[in-house]
Design an enzyme around this catalytic site. Structure first.
Site, short mmCIF file in Angstrom:
data_model
loop_
_atom_site.label_atom_id
_atom_site.label_comp_id
_atom_site.label_asym_id
_atom_site.label_seq_id
_atom_site.Cartn_x
_atom_site.Cartn_y
_atom_site.Cartn_z
N GLN A 37 0.85 -1.02 -0.14
CA GLN A 37 0.12 0.07 0.00
C GLN A 37 0.81 1.17 -0.03
O GLN A 37 0.60 2.13 -0.69
CB GLN A 37 -0.77 -0.15 1.25
CG GLN A 37 -2.01 -1.03 1.26
CD GLN A 37 -2.90 -0.94 -0.07
OE1 GLN A 37 -3.56 0.24 -0.29
NE2 GLN A 37 -2.89 -1.76 -0.95
N HIS A 90 1.91 2.87 -3.42
CA HIS A 90 1.01 3.58 -4.02
C HIS A 90 1.24 5.27 -4.29
O HIS A 90 1.02 5.62 -5.26
CB HIS A 90 -0.37 3.36 -3.64
CG HIS A 90 -1.30 2.20 -4.16
ND1 HIS A 90 -1.59 2.11 -5.50
CD2 HIS A 90 -1.78 1.15 -3.53
CE1 HIS A 90 -2.21 0.72 -5.59
NE2 HIS A 90 -2.27 0.40 -4.36
N GLU A 129 -10.09 1.05 3.89
CA GLU A 129 -10.22 0.56 2.69
C GLU A 129 -10.11 -1.04 2.61
O GLU A 129 -10.70 -1.56 1.97
CB GLU A 129 -9.28 1.36 1.72
CG GLU A 129 -9.42 0.86 0.16
CD GLU A 129 -8.50 1.62 -0.65
OE1 GLU A 129 -8.77 1.63 -1.97
OE2 GLU A 129 -7.54 2.00 -0.03
N ASP A 144 -6.70 -6.48 -5.56
CA ASP A 144 -6.22 -5.60 -6.66
C ASP A 144 -6.47 -6.12 -7.93
O ASP A 144 -6.84 -5.44 -8.89
CB ASP A 144 -5.02 -4.87 -6.14
CG ASP A 144 -4.84 -3.77 -5.35
OD1 ASP A 144 -6.08 -3.41 -4.93
OD2 ASP A 144 -3.71 -3.45 -5.02
N HIS A 183 -52.97 14.58 0.16
CA HIS A 183 -52.70 13.31 -0.02
C HIS A 183 -53.87 12.26 0.34
O HIS A 183 -54.19 11.26 -0.34
CB HIS A 183 -51.61 13.04 0.84
CG HIS A 183 -50.26 13.28 0.32
ND1 HIS A 183 -49.86 14.69 0.15
CD2 HIS A 183 -49.10 12.53 0.14
CE1 HIS A 183 -48.73 14.64 -0.32
NE2 HIS A 183 -48.00 13.21 -0.40
#
Length: 432
Positions: free
Chosen positions: A260, A263, A327, A361, A420
């Site tokens: 990670q 990235h 995440e 991924d 209504h």
């Protein structure tokens, strides 16, 4: 990387420990994105070409990828890469089809038939990043559910390379999903093109895909407009949280954290365990492994925000994770499935020592377009449902009206909405 003993922290220190890295959404950048959106909305393709010259240093004659470029991409792509994409696509299809919503009908009362029908969103725009590295996997992750949902028109925008072509792997991935409309446009201007439409790019009803701070700001701004498109979710810098027990492999954990961290410098990695010895071993592994990475400089910057947390019990680890809303959540326990009921909040969960987030991924079958920044507390990852409209349907007979009409009258008059009530009364009088 900071090592923290959770039991000794104050509430304020615990909040600070779980804070995300500082946002790139400065006032200047927000204003710059607004200008880009306004420029594209006003000048269409002319603005897109000018912005591509400015930001990508590329002069484009045609914004759309032509058939010759698609053919060249297919002919030139590495055979092993194409085979891997085909293999990944099959698993994506299997998982997305299994989890797709279904239509239904039930009788909620005698003469009252209610149900749900599903309709694909007409035109969707998919953003496929290609900044420091192209992401053909994202084309698959977005293209497969769009194809299964049956969207009438699917548009892809992806930044051009220095030679003015789109990344060949992205083009092949798009074609594998039946997508033929790909535009060589990146950044906030791509979001603007799909949100407003230009001479070349069709206006889209909903926008999908991850991206950098410029892309994320553009998505949030266009969806806030009165006539703006919907978006898939808030999706910013990537993040992972790993929960592990003393029996976990420190080399595995370190590799997950670094996967990670590479990235981007704003990615965040968090490791929580009840074993202080494991924390020390993981720290040593991270330091050894990061030095061997091609993207070492990026990963090292991200590790400034890494947190290695020791907790008294693993139950507390899962409570922290649920509050954080990661995440990606990796659970490296001796009995990981037993922990699943304790998890209430995560974009995607990876159970066991042999389930690295990398598989999600690319090719396990689940979708990697996931909520970040704590949005997992309320949002879900992309699925077939993301590309569909769910529409309720009801059909009522005379008997049904007589059965449930009095209930509607009571509720309408309790809310002082006599019109209504009269819509029901008129019909009840006609059936008397």
């Amino acid at each position: 990387m900071k090592t923290l003993d959770w039991a000794t922290l104050t509430n304020e220190e615990r909040t600070a420990a779980l804070a995300r890295p500082p946002s790139n959404s400065s006032e200047e950048r927000i204003a710059a994105v607004q200008r880009i959106l306004a420029q594209v909305r006003a000048d269409g393709d002319t603005a897109l070409r000018a912005l591509t010259r400015r930001f990508d240093n590329v002069e484009l004659d045609a914004l759309a990828v032509g058939e010759a470029e698609f053919a060249a991409a297919d002919a030139g792509i590495d055979a092993a890469l194409k085979a891997a994409m085909i293999e990944a696509r099959e698993r994506l299809i299997a998982w997305h089809r299994a989890g797709a919503p279904t239509e239904f009908e039930i009788d909620t009362a005698p003469g009252v038939r209610c149900g749900r029908v599903l309709r694909a969103i007409d035109t969707v725009g998919l953003y496929v990043p290609a900044g420091s590295a192209p992401l053909p996997s994202t084309a698959l992750m977005l293209g497969v559910p769009a194809e299964i949902a049956g969207c009438r028109e699917v548009v892809v925008c992806t930044p051009p390379r220095a030679d003015g072509t789109a990344d060949p792997a992205v083009l092949v991935a798009a074609r594998l999903c039946g997508i033929t409309r790909v535009f060589k446009i990146g950044g906030a201007q791509a979001i603007a093109a799909m949100a407003f439409g230009t001479e070349s790019v069709p206006r889209c009803d909903k926008l999908f895909g991850p991206g950098n701070a410029w892309v994320m700001l553009a998505k949030s701004q266009v969806t806030a407009l009165p006539d703006g498109p919907a978006i898939d979710m808030p999706a910013g810098p990537s993040e992972v949280l790993v929960v592990a027990d003393a029996g976990a492999n420190p080399a595995f954990i370190a590799s997950d954290l670094l996967a990670q961290a590479e990235h981007g410098p704003d990615s965040q990695v968090v490791f929580i365990t009840d074993s202080a010895a494991l924390v020390a071993a993981v720290r040593a592994e991270v330091e050894a492994q990061v030095a061997r990475l091609p993207r070492e400089a990026i990963a090292v910057k991200a590790l400034d925000f890494a947190r290695l947390i020791v907790v008294p019990t693993l139950d507390e680890a899962f409570a922290i994770s649920n509050a954080y809303g990661p995440e990606h959540l990796i659970v490296q326990l001796r009995d990981p499935r037993a922990a699943l009921p304790k998890i209430t909040c995560a974009g995607s969960i990876f159970l066991g020592d042999y389930a690295p987030e990398s598989l999600g991924d690319y090719c396990s079958g689940t979708n990697h377009v996931l909520p970040t920044g704590g949005a997992a507390r309320a949002w879900s990852g992309v699925s077939v449902a993301s590309f569909q409209r769910s529409i309720s349907v009801q059909q009522v007979s005379r008997e049904g009206l007589r059965t449930i009409g009095p209930c509607a009258l009571t509720l309408a008059r309790a809310e002082s909405l006599e019109a209504h009530a009269q819509a029901v009364v008129k019909r009840l009088e006609a059936t008397a």
